[in-house]
Design an enzyme around this catalytic site. Sequence first.
Site, PDB file in Angstrom:
ATOM      1  N   ARG A  44      52.104  19.442  29.514  1.00 12.99           N
ATOM      2  CA  ARG A  44      51.756  18.832  30.964  1.00 12.99           C
ATOM      3  C   ARG A  44      52.816  19.866  31.818  1.00 12.99           C
ATOM      4  NH1 ARG A  44      47.970  16.427  30.753  1.00 12.99           N
ATOM      5  NH2 ARG A  44      47.742  14.401  31.384  1.00 12.99           N
ATOM      6  N   GLU A  93      49.827  21.502  39.998  1.00 14.15           N
ATOM      7  CA  GLU A  93      48.460  21.856  39.711  1.00 14.15           C
ATOM      8  C   GLU A  93      47.755  21.360  40.862  1.00 14.15           C
ATOM      9  OE1 GLU A  93      47.214  20.651  35.927  1.00 14.15           O
ATOM     10  OE2 GLU A  93      48.986  21.452  35.001  1.00 14.15           O
ATOM     11  N   HIS A 101      44.189  24.153  32.615  1.00 11.52           N
ATOM     12  CA  HIS A 101      44.192  22.922  32.310  1.00 11.52           C
ATOM     13  C   HIS A 101      43.120  22.279  31.411  1.00 11.52           C
ATOM     14  CE1 HIS A 101      46.445  18.761  32.598  1.00 11.52           C
ATOM     15  NE2 HIS A 101      45.797  18.814  31.647  1.00 11.52           N
TER      16      HIS A 101
HETATM   17  C1  GLV Z   1      44.927  16.316  29.371  1.00 15.04           C
HETATM   18  O1  GLV Z   1      45.510  16.890  29.977  1.00 15.04           O
HETATM   19  C2  GLV Z   1      45.059  14.868  28.731  1.00 15.04           C
HETATM   20  O2  GLV Z   1      46.083  14.319  28.857  1.00 15.04           O
HETATM   21  O3  GLV Z   1      44.383  14.330  28.257  1.00 15.04           O
END
Ligand code: GLV
Length: 323
Positions: free
Chosen positions: A239, A268, A286
Amino acid sequence: MSRPRVLVTREVFQETLDYLARYFDVTPNQADTPMSPVALAQALADKEGALTTLSERVDAALLAQCPKLKAVCNIAVGFNNIDLKACTERGVLATNTPGVLDASTADFTLALILATARRVTESEAWLRAGQWSGWKLKQFLGTDVHHATLGILGMGRIGQAVARRARGFDMTVLYHNTRRLSAEVEKSCHAAYVSMDELLARADILTLHMPYSPATHHIIGAKELARMKSTAILINAARGGVVDDAALVEALKRGTLAAAGLDVFENEPTLNPEFLKLKNVVLTPHIASSTEATRRKMALTAAENLVAALTTGKPPNLLNPTF
Ligand code: GLV
């Protein structure tokens, strides 16, 4: 009796909508228009349930405007976009999608490791720009992944899946986690538990696999980066916010860290513009869990959670601690 009304905040697969439509009156957003907090509050004002993504913030201010809301089901394993305490206080069930994306995310972590260490995207951009005039012995010298020491910070399901894959590359795997794993799991992952300090100091490649929370905010900052080898590579497919991106940019610029492979960023999609100027970073938008099969499973898992939440009150992936 009228059927419960639910909102799907972003575009999903048709099969996800078809499944939900068996139980609910569904308001989709197949145009995929991102919803501002005001638009989201308006759309949710008369809804009992929501299928959300990490681009919507579900907090006390929103919940106060959605008196009918009973369930928020995130299409993601991470749920830092949801204020769980506020949901629990308002009696709103919250769920995520654990498990279904572990293998795809671990695969992608290896892709980032390989692309960064072996300079795949940098050399491709150079080739596409018409710069290649012939083979040279010292062209795009990279770093070996095989037999390197892989440090894994955060050893949950995804961290463990990365460790198992690392074995195929004859890597030495070290890990640090808030809880040490059982001897049995450590053995199955061929991973040795070390302190955070030792992990930082010994890793040739450090990969992060923890959720974002106040406790993990900037868990890798200037101090931690300074502990790492100047030849080391940092990988973040966890993250944005677990890494202090400004500190990372500085370390990469100064050469106190060799390279980074990043799928997630602070703020982001407006990532730190300095990253775009650096050659020693691999940047992806991502997409670590983004395979056709996995994203379908994530959406369906979230939909199943929503159906269970609004029909039985017991969704399989409930996050609220006290329900
Ligand atoms: C994607 O980033 C998730 O948390 O599934």
